[in-house]
Design a protein around this motif. Structure first.
Motif, short mmCIF file in Angstrom:
data_model
loop_
_atom_site.label_atom_id
_atom_site.label_comp_id
_atom_site.label_asym_id
_atom_site.label_seq_id
_atom_site.Cartn_x
_atom_site.Cartn_y
_atom_site.Cartn_z
N LYS A 33 21.06 10.48 -27.17
CA LYS A 33 21.38 11.89 -27.38
C LYS A 33 20.28 12.81 -26.84
N THR A 34 19.03 12.52 -27.18
CA THR A 34 17.90 13.33 -26.71
C THR A 34 17.82 13.28 -25.18
N THR A 35 18.05 12.13 -24.62
CA THR A 35 18.01 11.96 -23.17
C THR A 35 19.09 12.79 -22.50
N LEU A 36 20.32 12.73 -23.01
CA LEU A 36 21.43 13.47 -22.41
C LEU A 36 21.17 14.97 -22.44
N ILE A 37 20.73 15.48 -23.58
CA ILE A 37 20.46 16.92 -23.67
C ILE A 37 19.34 17.32 -22.72
N GLY A 38 18.29 16.52 -22.63
CA GLY A 38 17.21 16.80 -21.69
C GLY A 38 17.66 16.75 -20.25
N THR A 39 18.60 15.88 -19.94
CA THR A 39 19.14 15.75 -18.59
C THR A 39 19.95 16.97 -18.19
N LEU A 40 20.69 17.54 -19.14
CA LEU A 40 21.61 18.64 -18.84
C LEU A 40 21.01 20.03 -19.03
N SER A 41 20.05 20.18 -19.89
CA SER A 41 19.58 21.51 -20.27
C SER A 41 18.90 22.24 -19.12
N GLU A 42 19.27 23.51 -18.96
CA GLU A 42 18.65 24.34 -17.92
C GLU A 42 17.34 24.97 -18.41
N ILE A 43 17.07 24.84 -19.67
CA ILE A 43 15.80 25.30 -20.23
C ILE A 43 15.05 24.08 -20.75
N ALA A 44 13.78 24.23 -20.99
CA ALA A 44 13.04 23.12 -21.61
C ALA A 44 13.67 22.85 -22.97
N PRO A 45 14.20 21.65 -23.19
CA PRO A 45 14.89 21.40 -24.45
C PRO A 45 13.94 21.39 -25.64
N LEU A 46 14.47 21.83 -26.77
CA LEU A 46 13.74 21.72 -28.03
C LEU A 46 13.96 20.31 -28.54
N ARG A 47 12.89 19.62 -28.82
CA ARG A 47 12.99 18.25 -29.34
C ARG A 47 12.16 18.15 -30.61
N THR A 48 12.70 17.49 -31.60
CA THR A 48 11.94 17.25 -32.82
C THR A 48 11.68 15.75 -32.94
N GLU A 49 11.10 15.21 -31.91
CA GLU A 49 10.77 13.78 -31.85
C GLU A 49 9.45 13.53 -32.55
#
Length: 196
Positions: A33-49
């Motif tokens: 899930k985190t990978t997919l959002i990072g792959t698609l997002s046009e902005i730096a994704p927010l991650r709570t890893e």
């Protein structure tokens, strides 16, 4: 889109955008899930890893998740502008049962969910399907297939997951922008067909 190359110009939604849609990206623990959002997002994704610790060793089954050292503890967030008038906000849910209480708030106002599935861990998908159905979300299945050689047939997966015939199912690689975008397009097309 490479989120690390986000420029100051695309941090803000263009003034022409009049509509926004909230989409959930869901799935079991360590499905991408985190990978997919990072792959698609046009902005730096927010991650709570956060780094995984021994304290959760008895809770998080790392079988099939070789090399995983971090996990999402709240949500992932990304943005994708589809047209001059429409932007999608992508919210990734944590995959572990202990974070299920976050689902109620995240599901509120969502148009639908893209459900990522690992074909090697299909049994882990059923609790997620239960949550999707509990909150009345339309969804599409994206089989995150890292190894095309071991791809299961669509009929076999539909039967294993007990899917309705009209539930969209596509194959994707969450690391690949084109493949991930196609999975998202499949969901959006399905959602639009439900409106008509």
């Amino acid at each position: 889109m490479d989120s690390t190359s986000a420029s100051a110009e695309n941090i803000y939604v263009p003034d022409a955008v009049q509509r926004a849609a909230k989409i959930l990206v869901v799935g079991h623990f360590a499905v991408g899930k985190t990978t997919l959002i990072g792959t698609l997002s046009e902005i730096a994704p927010l991650r709570t890893e956060e780094r995984m610790t021994q304290a959760a060793a008895h809770l998080d089954d790392l079988k099939g998740a070789h090399g995983k050292v971090t996990t999402t503890v709240a949500l992932d967030f990304g943005r994708l502008t589809l047209s001059d008038e429409l932007v999608l906000y992508l919210f990734g849910t944590p995959g572990q049962q202990r974070f299920v209480e976050l689902w109620e708030d995240m599901a509120r106002g969502s148009l639908g969910a893209l459900l990522l599935v690992d074909p090697a861990r299909l049994a882990d998908t059923f609790p997620v399907i239960d949550l999707i159905e509990k909150y009345g979300l339309e969804y599409a299945i994206a089989v995150n297939s890292f190894d095309p050689e071991s791809r299961h047939g669509e009929d076999e997966l539909r039967e294993a997951l007990d899917l309705l015939p009209d539930t969209p199912l596509v194959y994707c690689d969450a690391r690949d922008q084109k493949s991930s975008a196609q999975a998202l397009i499949t969901l959006v097309t399905h959602l639009l067909s439900r409106v008509d």
